[in-house]
Design a protein around this motif. Structure first.
Motif, short mmCIF file in Angstrom:
data_model
loop_
_atom_site.label_atom_id
_atom_site.label_comp_id
_atom_site.label_asym_id
_atom_site.label_seq_id
_atom_site.Cartn_x
_atom_site.Cartn_y
_atom_site.Cartn_z
N ALA A 189 0.84 -1.20 0.00
CA ALA A 189 0.00 0.00 0.00
C ALA A 189 0.87 1.25 0.00
CB ALA A 189 -0.93 0.00 1.21
N GLN A 190 1.96 1.22 0.72
CA GLN A 190 2.88 2.37 0.75
C GLN A 190 3.50 2.58 -0.62
OE1 GLN A 190 5.65 1.39 3.86
NE2 GLN A 190 4.35 2.25 5.47
N ARG A 191 3.88 1.49 -1.27
CA ARG A 191 4.47 1.58 -2.61
C ARG A 191 3.44 2.17 -3.59
NH1 ARG A 191 7.68 -3.54 -3.15
NH2 ARG A 191 5.71 -4.24 -2.40
N GLN A 192 2.21 1.71 -3.50
CA GLN A 192 1.13 2.23 -4.36
C GLN A 192 0.95 3.72 -4.14
OE1 GLN A 192 -1.73 0.97 -6.23
NE2 GLN A 192 -0.58 -0.82 -6.80
N LEU A 223 3.82 5.65 -5.67
CA LEU A 223 3.68 5.66 -7.12
C LEU A 223 2.61 6.67 -7.53
CD1 LEU A 223 4.25 4.55 -9.95
CD2 LEU A 223 2.56 2.76 -9.48
N GLY A 224 1.47 6.65 -6.85
CA GLY A 224 0.40 7.60 -7.14
C GLY A 224 0.85 9.04 -6.95
N ASN A 225 1.56 9.30 -5.87
CA ASN A 225 2.06 10.66 -5.61
C ASN A 225 3.04 11.09 -6.69
OD1 ASN A 225 0.54 10.92 -3.31
ND2 ASN A 225 2.20 10.38 -1.92
N GLY A 262 2.57 14.20 -9.24
CA GLY A 262 3.60 15.23 -9.35
C GLY A 262 4.07 15.43 -10.78
N GLU A 263 4.27 14.33 -11.50
CA GLU A 263 4.71 14.44 -12.89
C GLU A 263 3.65 15.14 -13.73
OE1 GLU A 263 5.58 10.46 -14.12
OE2 GLU A 263 7.39 10.33 -12.89
N ARG A 264 2.40 14.78 -13.53
CA ARG A 264 1.32 15.39 -14.31
C ARG A 264 1.19 16.88 -13.99
NH1 ARG A 264 -0.89 16.51 -18.51
NH2 ARG A 264 -3.13 16.62 -18.61
#
Length: 69
Positions: free
Chosen positions: A15-18, A21-23, A27-29
């Protein structure tokens, strides 16, 4: 009482990895959107409004009685 899916008050590693990744994707977007906006030109109408505001500020300074700030 701990939240479901958490062990010892911590989210499972998956869940932390997810979340990371979402963050990162968010940020990239956001950076892509910001870069696009920064590269857009300023509309002529907006530049004219800025020039008018600057001129009005200069004229106001000339007509202001001495000693007023």
């Amino acid at each position: 009482m701990s939240e479901p899916g958490k062990m010892n008050g911590k989210a499972p590693e998956g869940a932390q990895r997810q979340r990371r990744l979402g963050n990162r994707l968010i940020g990239e977007r956001l950076r892509e959107m910001y870069d696009g906006v920064v590269q857009e030109s300023v509309p002529d109408e907006f530049l004219q409004l800025l020039e008018q505001a600057e001129q009005a500020a200069r004229n106001e300074g000339k007509t202001r009685p001495e000693g007023d700030a």
